[in-house]
Design an enzyme around this catalytic site. Structure first.
Site: not given
Ligand code: KE4
Length: 426
Positions: A142, A237, A265
């Site tokens: 993701y 990523d 994060k």
């Molecule tokens: P954000 O847009 O949520 O800040 O980041 C997206 C993203 C991009 N790349 C990786 C590897 C990520 O894990 C994420 C976001 N991770 C999720 C947890 N699996 C955020 C939690 C959520 O979606 O509420």
């Protein structure tokens, strides 16, 4: 849990599913999500006053623990000077310097406000720099919710991508090819056939969004070689793995240098920060220097920079990361031995402050289909038994767990004692 139930009920009137991000609704595991009012170090306290040992840490950012004194002080000081200027500030450069010290592949970078923005911008940059349109991603990874990255493998890995969400036009999805994670041969075959049409490969160098899945020894090097041979860019990523699995990220752990890296994060310490960066030659294609447009009202926000800087300065103190890593290892190994003692098939793994576990008969879970073959029902039962015991794990088998620098050996041992009682109920 009564107060949380009432709050969740009311939230349904305002937000789809009562939440502002889907995983928080507990859809995978059922039940009511606790509403938290306070976090302190390794602990969360819900609206009913119950304490939990926290292994989500806001999905990674709270790497030094909740309400760390150094972070709160830095944020308060920055906030007193105004929350935002929309103009350059020294804090951006200071944070960039610190990031580059640990992630030298990021010769230049740009701050944004989320991981999604970081990966979306990196993809646009790769397309603009290579003048190619197609990208490759991997099943189970993701990268945030921009259209081109919400794509799953079409029927047969080499066919065009299909939207993984309503609202993604098929004309966009078809530019994204999805291959099985850890399948070097499939990537090799695609690049033999069509490598010169690929703008970039984007990969979670340690996958954390299908549960935690580590790369097989040759996988990342294969991606590096194929990108070198074809002129495609390699994008790591590291939104989740950056400053989490190693102070140099997964690229530091595995010693593979990507062309672009995305972060998020941890580098914001709980405030909205993302970043993309890499080879100076590539980054100079970004506006205002180059033709690839990217912008953001709150990019490099001074309060968020202060939070990220205080977080990373704390995390890079002597022995801090090592202590977190040791506790994470103890947790994963402890879970493994408790499950083994009860003849419950479980596969665990840990790197730095990140861990994962599957109720799987496979000793190592290495791709999405193996994840889907794991025992989801058992996970749900274990999750709820641990939640009842005051241990807050990710409410989905397709997420990873995070230990903070505030967790102590006692917290780990208390968690393992709860885990043994929970496993006994399975
Ligand atoms: P954000 O847009 O949520 O800040 O980041 C997206 C993203 C991009 N790349 C990786 C590897 C990520 O894990 C994420 C976001 N991770 C999720 C947890 N699996 C955020 C939690 C959520 O979606 O509420």
């Amino acid at each position: 849990m009564q107060r949380s139930k009432e709050l969740f009920e009311k939230a349904q009137k305002y937000f789809p599913g009562g939440v502002n991000s889907p995983v928080r609704a507990f859809g995978r595991v059922g039940g009511t999500p606790p509403y938290f009012e306070k976090g302190q170090g390794a602990y969360l306290f819900d609206a009913d006053g119950k304490r939990y040992i926290d292994y989500i840490g806001s999905w990674g950012p709270m790497v030094v623990g909740h309400a760390h004194p150094s972070v709160i002080t830095a944020v308060k000081q920055a906030a007193e000077n105004s929350l935002s200027f929309g103009a350059p500030t020294e804090g951006e450069t200071t944070l960039a310097e610190l990031i580059q010290t640990h992630v030298p592949s990021m010769e230049m970078m740009r701050f944004v406000s989320s991981g999604t923005e970081a990966t979306m911008s990196a993809i646009r940059l790769a397309r603009g720099f290579t003048r190619r349109d197609r990208i490759v991603k991997f099943e189970g990874c993701y990268h945030g919710h921009s259209d081109g990255l919400l794509v799953k493998a079409g029927s047969g890995a080499l066919t065009l991508g299909e939207p993984d969400s309503a609202g993604v036009p098929s004309d966009i999805a078809k530019l994204t090819l999805t291959l099985p994670y850890n399948d070097s041969e499939a990537v090799e075959a695609l690049f033999q056939a069509e490598g010169d049409s690929i703008a970039a490969i984007i990969v979670e160098p340690i996958a954390g969004n299908m549960g935690m899945v580590c790369p097989e020894p040759s996988f990342l090097n294969t991606l590096r070689r194929l990108c070198d041979q074809s002129g495609a860019l390699l994008i790591f990523d590291e939104v989740m793995t950056g400053f989490r699995v190693h102070l140099g990220g997964a690229q530091g752990l595995y010693n593979v240098r990507p062309d672009l890296t995305t972060l998020g994060k941890v580098i914001g310490g709980g405030l909205p920060v993302g970043a993309f960066g890499g080879r100076a030659e590539v980054m100079q294609a970004i506006a205002p220097l180059g033709p690839v447009y990217q912008a953001g009202t709150l990019s490099g926000n001074p309060v968020a920079m202060a939070s990220g800087l205080a977080t990373l300065n704390t995390l890079t103190e002597p022995d801090c990361f090592h202590r977190m890593q040791r506790n994470t290892q103890r947790l994963a190994e402890g879970l493994q031995s408790l499950a083994n003692a009860r003849n419950i098939p479980m596969a665990t793994c840990a790197r730095g402050g990140m861990f994962g576990f599957f109720f799987s008969t496979e000793p190592v879970v290495s791709n999405f289909s193996a994840v889907m073959a794991s025992d989801i029902d058992r996970f749900n039962q274990f999750f709820h038994a641990m939640l009842d015991a005051g241990v807050y794990l990710a409410p989905s088998p397709f997420e990873s767990g995070f230990v903070s620098a505030s967790h102590t050996l006692d917290d780990i041992d208390e968690t393992l004692a709860s885990a043994d009682r929970a496993l006994a109920q399975l």
